[in-house]
Every structure is written in C-alpha cells, then in structure tokens.
Write a protein that holds these residues in place. Structure first.
Motif, PDB file in Angstrom:
ATOM      1  N   PHE A 122       0.842  -1.199   0.000  1.00 47.96           N
ATOM      2  CA  PHE A 122       0.000   0.000   0.000  1.00 47.96           C
ATOM      3  C   PHE A 122       0.876   1.248   0.000  1.00 47.96           C
ATOM      4  CE2 PHE A 122      -2.627  -3.240   2.081  1.00 47.96           C
ATOM      5  CZ  PHE A 122      -3.770  -3.174   1.299  1.00 47.96           C
ATOM      6  N   SER A 123       0.594   2.161  -0.915  1.00 48.76           N
ATOM      7  CA  SER A 123       1.341   3.423  -0.962  1.00 48.76           C
ATOM      8  C   SER A 123       0.606   4.540  -0.233  1.00 48.76           C
ATOM      9  CB  SER A 123       1.591   3.840  -2.413  1.00 48.76           C
ATOM     10  OG  SER A 123       0.367   3.995  -3.112  1.00 48.76           O
ATOM     11  N   GLN A 124      -0.706   4.373  -0.051  1.00 44.75           N
ATOM     12  CA  GLN A 124      -1.519   5.395   0.606  1.00 44.75           C
ATOM     13  C   GLN A 124      -1.808   5.004   2.060  1.00 44.75           C
ATOM     14  OE1 GLN A 124      -2.265   8.234  -1.067  1.00 44.75           O
ATOM     15  NE2 GLN A 124      -1.135   7.380  -2.789  1.00 44.75           N
ATOM     16  N   THR A 125      -2.129   6.008   2.853  1.00 42.16           N
ATOM     17  CA  THR A 125      -2.455   5.747   4.258  1.00 42.16           C
ATOM     18  C   THR A 125      -3.919   5.356   4.439  1.00 42.16           C
ATOM     19  OG1 THR A 125      -2.981   8.067   4.683  1.00 42.16           O
ATOM     20  CG2 THR A 125      -0.698   7.360   5.029  1.00 42.16           C
ATOM     21  N   GLU A 126      -4.730   5.564   3.401  1.00 44.31           N
ATOM     22  CA  GLU A 126      -6.159   5.271   3.510  1.00 44.31           C
ATOM     23  C   GLU A 126      -6.557   4.157   2.549  1.00 44.31           C
ATOM     24  OE1 GLU A 126      -9.989   7.954   2.691  1.00 44.31           O
ATOM     25  OE2 GLU A 126      -8.929   8.505   4.532  1.00 44.31           O
ATOM     26  N   ILE A 127      -7.329   3.206   3.056  1.00 45.17           N
ATOM     27  CA  ILE A 127      -7.819   2.091   2.251  1.00 45.17           C
ATOM     28  C   ILE A 127      -9.337   2.163   2.227  1.00 45.17           C
ATOM     29  CG2 ILE A 127      -7.930  -0.419   2.002  1.00 45.17           C
ATOM     30  CD1 ILE A 127      -5.396  -0.610   3.627  1.00 45.17           C
ATOM     31  N   ASN A 128      -9.922   2.037   1.052  1.00 46.87           N
ATOM     32  CA  ASN A 128     -11.372   2.046   0.923  1.00 46.87           C
ATOM     33  C   ASN A 128     -11.881   0.673   0.512  1.00 46.87           C
ATOM     34  OD1 ASN A 128     -11.785   4.907   1.449  1.00 46.87           O
ATOM     35  ND2 ASN A 128     -10.802   5.246  -0.531  1.00 46.87           N
ATOM     36  N   PHE A 129     -12.958   0.256   1.161  1.00 45.56           N
ATOM     37  CA  PHE A 129     -13.611  -1.006   0.837  1.00 45.56           C
ATOM     38  C   PHE A 129     -15.113  -0.727   0.817  1.00 45.56           C
ATOM     39  CE2 PHE A 129     -15.360  -5.201   2.235  1.00 45.56           C
ATOM     40  CZ  PHE A 129     -14.976  -5.925   1.124  1.00 45.56           C
ATOM     41  N   GLY A 130     -15.626  -0.450  -0.375  1.00 48.85           N
ATOM     42  CA  GLY A 130     -17.010   0.000  -0.460  1.00 48.85           C
ATOM     43  C   GLY A 130     -17.167   1.327   0.266  1.00 48.85           C
ATOM     44  N   GLN A 131     -18.129   1.410   1.154  1.00 48.10           N
ATOM     45  CA  GLN A 131     -18.361   2.623   1.942  1.00 48.10           C
ATOM     46  C   GLN A 131     -17.521   2.672   3.212  1.00 48.10           C
ATOM     47  OE1 GLN A 131     -20.280   5.142   0.749  1.00 48.10           O
ATOM     48  NE2 GLN A 131     -20.321   3.816  -1.058  1.00 48.10           N
ATOM     49  N   LEU A 132     -16.661   1.666   3.373  1.00 48.64           N
ATOM     50  CA  LEU A 132     -15.804   1.595   4.552  1.00 48.64           C
ATOM     51  C   LEU A 132     -14.436   2.183   4.219  1.00 48.64           C
ATOM     52  CD1 LEU A 132     -15.443   0.468   7.487  1.00 48.64           C
ATOM     53  CD2 LEU A 132     -14.596  -1.635   6.409  1.00 48.64           C
ATOM     54  N   SER A 133     -13.941   3.048   5.099  1.00 49.93           N
ATOM     55  CA  SER A 133     -12.644   3.689   4.901  1.00 49.93           C
ATOM     56  C   SER A 133     -11.783   3.477   6.135  1.00 49.93           C
ATOM     57  CB  SER A 133     -12.839   5.190   4.638  1.00 49.93           C
ATOM     58  OG  SER A 133     -11.593   5.851   4.572  1.00 49.93           O
ATOM     59  N   LEU A 134     -10.553   2.988   5.913  1.00 47.27           N
ATOM     60  CA  LEU A 134      -9.615   2.759   7.006  1.00 47.27           C
ATOM     61  C   LEU A 134      -8.414   3.675   6.851  1.00 47.27           C
ATOM     62  CD1 LEU A 134     -11.320   0.115   7.141  1.00 47.27           C
ATOM     63  CD2 LEU A 134      -9.226  -1.069   7.795  1.00 47.27           C
ATOM     64  N   ASN A 135      -8.051   4.381   7.919  1.00 49.43           N
ATOM     65  CA  ASN A 135      -6.843   5.196   7.938  1.00 49.43           C
ATOM     66  C   ASN A 135      -5.773   4.435   8.719  1.00 49.43           C
ATOM     67  OD1 ASN A 135      -4.824   7.197   8.887  1.00 49.43           O
ATOM     68  ND2 ASN A 135      -6.134   8.623   7.790  1.00 49.43           N
ATOM     69  N   LEU A 136      -4.747   3.975   8.020  1.00 47.55           N
ATOM     70  CA  LEU A 136      -3.730   3.125   8.637  1.00 47.55           C
ATOM     71  C   LEU A 136      -2.843   3.876   9.614  1.00 47.55           C
ATOM     72  CD1 LEU A 136      -2.638   1.040   5.501  1.00 47.55           C
ATOM     73  CD2 LEU A 136      -4.383   0.499   7.222  1.00 47.55           C
ATOM     74  N   ASN A 137      -2.739   5.186   9.479  1.00 51.39           N
ATOM     75  CA  ASN A 137      -1.905   5.961  10.392  1.00 51.39           C
ATOM     76  C   ASN A 137      -2.618   6.259  11.708  1.00 51.39           C
ATOM     77  OD1 ASN A 137       0.226   5.969   8.660  1.00 51.39           O
ATOM     78  ND2 ASN A 137       0.122   8.138   8.146  1.00 51.39           N
ATOM     79  N   SER A 138      -3.880   6.676  11.609  1.00 49.19           N
ATOM     80  CA  SER A 138      -4.621   7.044  12.822  1.00 49.19           C
ATOM     81  C   SER A 138      -5.340   5.858  13.444  1.00 49.19           C
ATOM     82  CB  SER A 138      -5.638   8.150  12.501  1.00 49.19           C
ATOM     83  OG  SER A 138      -6.599   7.684  11.570  1.00 49.19           O
ATOM     84  N   CYS A 139      -5.270   4.688  12.790  1.00 48.38           N
ATOM     85  CA  CYS A 139      -5.954   3.477  13.283  1.00 48.38           C
ATOM     86  C   CYS A 139      -7.432   3.764  13.516  1.00 48.38           C
ATOM     87  CB  CYS A 139      -5.301   2.963  14.559  1.00 48.38           C
ATOM     88  SG  CYS A 139      -3.575   2.545  14.375  1.00 48.38           S
TER      89      CYS A 139
END
Length: 220
Positions: A122-139
């Motif tokens: 992953f190059s970005q800090t945010e991952i999207n899965f449908g309407q779900l969004s995960l920020n890997l830095n802020s957990c």
C-alpha cells in the motif's frame, strides 16, 4: 499490527511498548538476541524494532541470520550507533530503515507505518472497501463518512482482513496478530470481536469459512 521489540534498555523498551500500544499496536519485548531469533521464527510479526547492542547475540548478527533464512519482515534498527559506517552496515545487512537514539516516539511510529504499508503493497495511508474507509496511520475507520467506534482489537482484526482481502485466517493466526504472549486469550475472544464488527458495520463484512477461519466478506 504486532511488533517485535528487541531492546536491552528496560526503560526504552517499556516506553516503546507503551507508546506503540497507545497507537493500536501489539508488542512483544525481549532484551536477548537469542530470544528475538526464536520469537520471529514462531510468530508472524508485521515489523521489528531492533537495537544493535543486545545480550548474547549482537543485533547485526541477529539481522544477518534472519535475512539468511529468508525472513522478509520489515526491520527498523533503533540504536545509539550513529556513525555513518554503522548506518551503512545496518542497511546493507538487510535493515529497511535506521534511526539513531535519542529518538522521538512519533517518528518511530511514522516509520513503522511506512515500512508496514510498503511491505503490504500500500502506498496510501487510507484504504477504501465499499463505503468503509480505514486510515492506517490514525488506526481509525469510517462508514459512509461517519466514524466507527472500535476497540483496539476490533480495529486490528478489521485492518488485518481489509489489507488481506483474499486470505482466510484461522483463529490461531488472528490471535497471533491481536494478542502478545503476555496477554491471555479467552476461548471465544475472536468470535466476540467478529460479532461486534458485524454489528457495527454490517452482518456480511466478515465471512466465516467453516473449518478454516475468517475472511473479508462483502463491501458495505
């Protein structure tokens, strides 16, 4: 994320472990290079923080042994050896990053996040899965733009599944990611975490693979 910390200074090790735990990471801490070698062989860690001055075996020898065995876990060297030849030797021996003491905890965390993102593709800090969004830095996670209140282990489980969408994880593998060796695991703990995530997101977010474990399910 589960992190292995090999650090012979008790106070530095405790500070790192406490700080990383507060940022959603599970940590195992050892002062011995030999115990560190055994730990990485037994558990699938997301990253290693490695001091070079360890009991029994020098950190450089530990690193060389890991890489010789083909272990590709990201390694962040954290050491007082700040001379250029030491930094070059560490990176050339297979370390992914090198940080000298004294250090800022926020920088250690940022470097760990970067190492783990790259190792997972992953190059970005945010991952999207449908309407779900995960920020890997802020957990943190959002559903339809609204924050979801997650416990540390709910976050760790959700992040594990979303970052490995095709993989089926057994209960034992999930326990390895959510709990350190010092923490007791209730017999139904994983089922409880899965239940809570389904309730907070939707019932199909996690698929049960009977006899195998759990896998990321349908997009919310």
């Amino acid at each position: 994320m589960r992190i292995l910390i090999l650090e012979d200074d008790k106070y530095i090790a405790e500070g790192l472990s406490t700080g990383l735990h507060q940022h959603g990471m599970v940590c195992d801490v050892f002062a011995s290079g030999r115990l560190g070698e055994e730990a990485l062989s037994a558990v699938s860690y997301d990253a290693v923080i490695l001091d070079l001055s360890l009991a029994e075996i020098d950190g450089m020898d530990v690193l060389a042994h890991w890489r010789h065995k083909g272990m590709d876990t990201p390694v962040l060297i954290l050491t007082a050896r700040d001379a250029l030849p030491d930094r070059l030797a560490g990176l050339n021996a297979g370390a992914d990053d090198y940080l000298c003491k004294p250090f800022a905890l926020d920088e250690v965390i940022a470097r760990l996040h970067a190492l783990i993102r790259r190792s997972q593709g992953f190059s970005q800090t945010e991952i999207n899965f449908g309407q779900l969004s995960l920020n890997l830095n802020s957990c943190s996670a959002k559903l339809d733009g609204h924050p979801i209140e997650l416990t540390q282990r709910e976050w760790l489980l959700l992040q594990l599944l979303v970052t490995h969408p095709q993989r089926v994880f057994s209960r034992a593998q999930i326990e390895d990611k959510l709990y350190s060796w010092q923490q007791e695991v209730e017999s139904n703990a994983i089922e409880v975490h899965v239940h809570h995530l389904r309730k907070k997101i939707n019932s199909k977010i996690i698929r049960t693979r009977r006899g195998l474990g759990y896998q990321l399910g349908e997009e919310p």
